[in-house]
Enzyme design. Structure first.
Site, PDB file in Angstrom:
ATOM      1  CB  CYS A   2       4.600  11.011  -8.561  1.00  0.00           C
ATOM      2  SG  CYS A   2       6.044   9.979  -8.357  1.00  0.00           S
ATOM      3  NE  ARG A  27      -1.079  12.230  -5.754  1.00  0.00           N
ATOM      4  CZ  ARG A  27      -1.936  11.700  -6.634  1.00  0.00           C
ATOM      5  NH1 ARG A  27      -3.193  12.048  -6.598  1.00  0.00           N
ATOM      6  NH2 ARG A  27      -1.530  10.820  -7.519  1.00  0.00           N
ATOM      7  CD1 TRP A  73       5.995   7.692  -2.019  1.00  0.00           C
ATOM      8  CD2 TRP A  73       6.045   6.148  -3.629  1.00  0.00           C
ATOM      9  NE1 TRP A  73       5.833   6.468  -1.429  1.00  0.00           N
ATOM     10  CE2 TRP A  73       5.865   5.505  -2.390  1.00  0.00           C
ATOM     11  CE3 TRP A  73       6.113   5.368  -4.789  1.00  0.00           C
ATOM     12  CZ2 TRP A  73       5.747   4.122  -2.274  1.00  0.00           C
ATOM     13  CZ3 TRP A  73       5.992   3.997  -4.672  1.00  0.00           C
ATOM     14  CH2 TRP A  73       5.816   3.387  -3.420  1.00  0.00           C
ATOM     15  CG  ASN A  99       2.679  11.871 -11.412  1.00  0.00           C
ATOM     16  OD1 ASN A  99       3.742  12.363 -11.054  1.00  0.00           O
ATOM     17  ND2 ASN A  99       1.503  12.282 -10.964  1.00  0.00           N
ATOM     18  N   GLY A 100       4.179   7.949 -13.061  1.00  0.00           N
ATOM     19  CA  GLY A 100       4.042   6.657 -13.742  1.00  0.00           C
ATOM     20  C   GLY A 100       5.399   5.982 -13.872  1.00  0.00           C
ATOM     21  CD  GLU A 480      -8.574  -0.638   8.038  1.00  0.00           C
ATOM     22  OE1 GLU A 480      -7.975  -1.335   7.204  1.00  0.00           O
ATOM     23  OE2 GLU A 480      -8.528   0.593   8.041  1.00  0.00           O
ATOM     24  CE  LYS A 484      -5.506   2.408   8.616  1.00  0.00           C
ATOM     25  NZ  LYS A 484      -6.551   2.187   7.655  1.00  0.00           N
ATOM     26  CD  GLU A 487      -1.814   2.334   6.974  1.00  0.00           C
ATOM     27  OE1 GLU A 487      -1.379   2.351   5.820  1.00  0.00           O
ATOM     28  OE2 GLU A 487      -3.024   2.387   7.240  1.00  0.00           O
ATOM     29  CG  HIS A 503      -4.921 -24.209  12.966  1.00  0.00           C
ATOM     30  ND1 HIS A 503      -4.975 -25.573  13.148  1.00  0.00           N
ATOM     31  CD2 HIS A 503      -6.187 -23.763  13.140  1.00  0.00           C
ATOM     32  CE1 HIS A 503      -6.222 -25.938  13.393  1.00  0.00           C
ATOM     33  NE2 HIS A 503      -6.980 -24.855  13.401  1.00  0.00           N
ATOM     34  CE  LYS A 601      -6.034   8.849   1.501  1.00  0.00           C
ATOM     35  NZ  LYS A 601      -6.400   7.853   2.538  1.00  0.00           N
TER      36      LYS A 601
HETATM   37  C1  F6R Z   1      -4.410   1.911   4.471  1.00  0.00           C
HETATM   38  C2  F6R Z   1      -4.423   2.500   3.173  1.00  0.00           C
HETATM   39  C3  F6R Z   1      -4.119   1.653   1.973  1.00  0.00           C
HETATM   40  C4  F6R Z   1      -5.241   1.853   0.944  1.00  0.00           C
HETATM   41  C5  F6R Z   1      -4.923   1.098  -0.351  1.00  0.00           C
HETATM   42  C6  F6R Z   1      -6.055   1.212  -1.363  1.00  0.00           C
HETATM   43  O1  F6R Z   1      -4.676   2.818   5.478  1.00  0.00           O
HETATM   44  O2  F6R Z   1      -4.697   3.652   3.050  1.00  0.00           O
HETATM   45  O3  F6R Z   1      -3.984   0.318   2.308  1.00  0.00           O
HETATM   46  O4  F6R Z   1      -6.426   1.394   1.515  1.00  0.00           O
HETATM   47  O5  F6R Z   1      -3.753   1.614  -0.919  1.00  0.00           O
HETATM   48  O6  F6R Z   1      -6.294   2.535  -1.712  1.00  0.00           O
HETATM   49  P1  F6R Z   1      -7.627   2.959  -2.442  1.00  0.00           P
HETATM   50  O7  F6R Z   1      -8.749   2.722  -1.511  1.00  0.00           O
HETATM   51  O8  F6R Z   1      -7.431   4.398  -2.762  1.00  0.00           O
HETATM   52  O9  F6R Z   1      -7.752   2.112  -3.671  1.00  0.00           O
END
Ligand code: F6R
Length: 606
Positions: A2, A27, A73, A99-100, A480, A484, A487, A503, A601
């Protein structure tokens, strides 16, 4: 997640609010709305979908110089127009964005119901506006309405409230960021510094427990102890330079910004002569570095994988135990905190609720936490007070890319500094620093010849699932890469340390299963190659990430070469083709690369 934007001043509010919402889009959100006071009534417009959809339904003339806006959101209640903010009291006198999460909203809702007030939405947020309306009816001032309502709440909030008959906005913060931007005879409110930079660099970050009364040219802040003097922060100019330019997507732009971002992160922080790091913002003294019994790192998602790489480098160079924790698992397990140890909270946004909780838990138990954070002035940066800004610049694509490489670089510098006070020789330190300074050039060299990414995409785009393998420093890189692709392309992905593959995950392999193997030229390469052969023997199609000139390139069905680098720095390069593969696969599948479904985000709820 949000986002909130608010305006009170001398200009027309609507275009400012809509532009604020647009800058909050990165976000992640699913619906959006705005309320503007036109002097006689408050006009509210909301829609499910994007800010562009909201723009399309806005009437041509909505005039007024005061308003609030929100990107939602969904947490409580579905993605519907009625659940979209702003929420309004039954008599139309109060409009609110939140927000929250209000944890006790069911109880509050029942209490309202007992007084004959029924909420129209399913949200936790609406109860707040209905409770404030009761206070207003009882003769309370806007500030008192908010104060009295907050006393009954459990949970987290960032609130911006518009009272139709009072020429102010009221804001409150508890666990959800809110920033006031000071202009000339106008004041802005935002949950994120980014949209404010278009209007002002002078901002005040509200603290938990703060309430702000915002007028056209001024504002005042009160907390439990009474009025507080606002602490003005001047935002860095760089946070304004976040437009897409000629790039097709933010993710593309941010992938290719990595060499420059890395330069920013390293600049002035390494001492090539002494072969060490110089992280001034951490305020580390020699004795603390020598005496630290261990290091614990915290993060979520990409930040946690960067932390895992940092953990290995700290052990390699510092020769002290280091361990990474997923933030959301930390606090609830009642961790033992050693005040002499180092705790590092790694976060791009600095607003991730799970990491914030972990930081608070450590501080409560007397531990010292250092932030490894991108967003200057963010909650984690301020809570920690000390740390290292990774200086990636604004990262607007939901999927993190340039923050990952800079987190790895910042942690590498920390590990070198720690190592040099303990066991790392000057010669080894110098060699590492020299290679780290080379890394931006090597990234650029890779981008000049990215290899057969499109052939890899052909193997990936229609796969039912994809296995990612790596060993040592490449195991978090594999994770990682899997994160990527998952997601962005919505393909189920599994990442495993290569040796663990036999395993269990090997059972998944059948003729044609794509397996991505990350095998830089380090001391573990031969073992990783054994896992590769085990996969091949079961019909898997191998996408191999290897170093340029290494003959193992012949072993992949698709082989992508990255420039050779010091074996401790390979993640800075091997992750690049994984980012590009995820990006291109998502494009081929027609996905929204910058705003993948359901993701946010900045994950500001636990
Ligand atoms: C993956 C991604 C999320 C963030 C995670 C932590 O591409 O963006 O997995 O890495 O939500 O976010 P931050 O780094 O902002 O604490």
């Amino acid at each position: 997640m949000c986002g909130i934007f608010g305006y009170i001043g001398h200009q027309q509010a609507l275009p400012i609010l809509v532009e604020g919402l647009r800058r909050l889009e990165y976000r992640g959100y699913d619906s959006t709305g705005v309320a503007v006071d036109d002097g006689s009534q408050v006009q509210t417009h909301k829609t499910v979908g994007k800010v562009a959809d909201l723009k399309a339904i806005l009437p041509k003339s909505v005039s007024g110089t005061r308003g609030i806006a929100h990107t939602r959101w969904a947490t409580h209640g579905g993605v519907t127009q009625v659940n979209t903010h702003p929420h309004v009291s039954a008599d139309g006198a109060i409009h609110l964005v939140h927000n929250g999460i209000i944890e006790n909203y069911q109880h509050l809702r029942r209490r309202l119901s007992a007084r004959g007030i029924e909420c129209v939405s399913e949200t936790d947020s609406e109860v707040l506006v209905q409770m404030m309306a009761l206070e207003l009816d009882g003769g309370a001032t806007p500030l008192e309405c908010v104060q009295n309502t907050l006393q009954h709440l459990r949970g987290t909030w960032g609130l911006c409230i518009l009272f139709r008959d009072h020429d102010v906005l009221i804001c409150a913060r508890n666990g959800s960021p809110l920033i006031i931007g000071q202009g000339e005879n106008e004041t802005f409110v935002s949950s994120d510094p980014h949209p404010l930079t278009a209007h002002t660099q002078r901002v005040v970050y509200l603290e938990d427990g703060d309430l702000a009364v915002i007028e056209r040219g001024s504002f005042s802040i009160t907390t439990k102890g009474g009025k507080v003097e606002p602490n003005i922060t001047v935002l860095e100019e760089a946070w304004g330079e976040a437009d897409l330019g000629d790039a097709p997507h933010y993710m593309y732009k941010e992938i290719y910004e990595q060499p420059d971002a890395l330069r920013q992160c390293i600049a002035g922080r390494v001492d090539r002569e002494m072969g060490t790091g110089r992280l001034g913002g951490m305020g580390l003294d020699h004795a603390a570095l020598v005496q630290a019994p261990h290091v614990r790192l915290l993060g979520c998602g990409t930040a946690a994988y960067a932390a895992e790489i940092g953990q290995m480098l700290i052990e390699k160079m510092g020769r002290i135990p280091a361990v990474t924790h997923i933030s959301s698992e930390f606090r609830n397990n009642d961790p033992v905190i050693n005040p002499k140890a180092f705790y590092l909270a790694v976060s791009q946004s600095g607003e991730t609720a799970d990491t914030i909780s972990a930081v608070k838990e450590i501080k409560l138990k007397g531990g010292q936490v250092f932030g490894v954070v991108n967003v200057v002035g963010s909650t984690i940066a301020r809570l920690c007070g000390r740390g290292v800004y990774i200086h990636s610049g604004p990262e607007q694509s939901v999927a993190s890319t340039k923050a990952f490489t800079n987190m790895v670089a910042a942690l590498t510098i920390f590990a070198t500094q720690l190592g040099r006070t303990r066991h790392l020789s000057k010669a080894d330190g110098r060699e590492l620093i020299q290679h780290l300074q080379q890394a931006p050039h090597l990234m650029e060299a890779y981008f000049e010849d990215i290899g057969p990414i499109h052939e890899a995409v052909e193997l990936l785009h229609d796969a039912g699932s994809v296995l990612f393998l790596g060993r040592g420093l490449s195991a978090p890189v594999a994770k990682e890469g899997a994160l990527k692709l998952m997601e962005l392309a919505y393909i189920p992905c599994l990442a495993y340390p290569a040796g663990e593959m036999k395993h269990g995950p090997i059972a998944l392999l059948e003729e044609g299963s794509p397996v991505v193997v990350v095998a830089p030229n380090d001391h573990l390469k031969e073992k990783t190659m054994s896992a590769l052969h085990e996969c091949k023997a079961r019909g898997a199609k191998i996408i191999l990430i290897h170093e340029k000139g290494d003959p193992i390139g012949a072993e992949g069905d698709v082989s992508i070469a990255v420039p050779a680098i010091h074996p401790w720095l390979t993640p800075l390069l091997t992750v690049l083709p994984l980012q590009l593969m995820a990006y291109e696969t998502a494009l081929k599948l027609g996905r929204d690369v910058d705003r993948p479904r359901n993701l946010a985000k900045s994950v500001t709820v636990e």
